[in-house]
Design an enzyme around this catalytic site. Sequence first.
Site, PDB file in Angstrom:
ATOM      1  N   ASP A 189      62.328  36.669  42.223  1.00 24.83           N
ATOM      2  CA  ASP A 189      63.745  36.965  42.398  1.00 24.83           C
ATOM      3  C   ASP A 189      64.233  37.863  41.264  1.00 24.83           C
ATOM      4  OD1 ASP A 189      66.675  36.439  43.133  1.00 24.83           O
ATOM      5  OD2 ASP A 189      65.640  35.084  44.492  1.00 24.83           O
ATOM      6  N   HIS A 212      71.469  35.743  41.045  1.00 23.06           N
ATOM      7  CA  HIS A 212      70.868  35.326  42.315  1.00 23.06           C
ATOM      8  C   HIS A 212      69.650  34.430  42.106  1.00 23.06           C
ATOM      9  CE1 HIS A 212      68.456  35.954  46.044  1.00 23.06           C
ATOM     10  NE2 HIS A 212      69.630  36.048  46.642  1.00 23.06           N
ATOM     11  N   SER A 221      69.415  33.846  51.755  1.00 24.37           N
ATOM     12  CA  SER A 221      68.844  33.681  50.412  1.00 24.37           C
ATOM     13  C   SER A 221      68.922  32.240  49.946  1.00 24.37           C
ATOM     14  CB  SER A 221      69.591  34.552  49.397  1.00 24.37           C
ATOM     15  OG  SER A 221      69.049  35.835  49.309  1.00 24.37           O
TER      16      SER A 221
END
Length: 362
Positions: free
Chosen positions: A135, A190, A348
Amino acid sequence: KTVKSFNYFLLKTKDKNITNKDLSSYGIKNVESASNSKFSNWYKATVDSSSNVQKVVRDLRNSKLFEAVDYDYVYKTQFIDLSDISVSPSVGLTASELSLYPHYVDYHVEQAWQYMEDNGGTAGGSSDVVVAVIDTGVDFNHPDLIENMWVNSGEIPGNGIDDDGNGYVDDVYGINTVNGTSIPMDDHGHGTHVAGIVAASRNGFGATGVAYNSKIMAIKAGAADGSFSNSDIAEAVEYAYMNGADVINMSFGGQAVSLIVQDALREAYNTSVLVAAAGNDSKPNEGNDSKPSFPGCFPFVIGVMAYGSFSNYDAIPYNKIEYEVTAPGSAIYSTLPGNKYGRSTGTSMASPFVAGVAALLR
């Protein structure tokens, strides 16, 4: 959107001397390995300023000189929003946790933990199970993640030596394929949010991951703007499976079929459960107005859709371009960098939920 680099491209060859060869007649000024891994057969070829990269790629494909020639496509994170709550409420599946995690109730997560205990296992899974989070990085100092970070036991921190001989110096918590270092710190948010969904500690405060005893291998392949070059992804996948990841989560995607990523994932499939987000375009995998998202659409990857109108969906079952499962992905509460917490929506967030379930089953 999926875009591609226009100043270099990728070559696959078994010729390890390729970096020393003069390829200027093809418009190539430099060739270097696409990965620190000594096992990789992929190389980055930079074109000179007078050459058109698309023409060079087309000519080399027609020449049959290399096993494969491809662009270095770029994928993006698959989330819609990320809200910073900046508080750390007490949880535990207490009353306050139930308000934070209604999907844990809806999908019987607590019952799954209890079932594991009742049958000789450990609620929250085993600390021997490693989940690689490929990520934008992970805040490995976050109080809800630090105890569950994978630590490379073959590496001596800070001595400037590749102690375990895996091609990376001081890769204690993982690596950063974006800048070629061994510091996978999150500069976006994220990745830390995704990591918390998988395995935030159940410690009486903050967030609680689905597999809250498993270990997080932090691999930064996404830049600060949430973009992922496919060469960085491929190197991340290689690192994950070669260093013992049982599950690999990929909460990003794009429409292009990347040969270098496909190669890496096929190798990883032999040892690791592969999980990826389906995308948030509200489009089918095939048919009219389709917008398939890779790597989630590969048949050897568990493609994860989310409950919600934003999610891509599987319209044609049992084909080669497919998603497999659906999981919660709306307003999911988890960790954020800097000891913070917040909610985010997207496939996600659904993908690490499934990665956490896979970790419980390993």
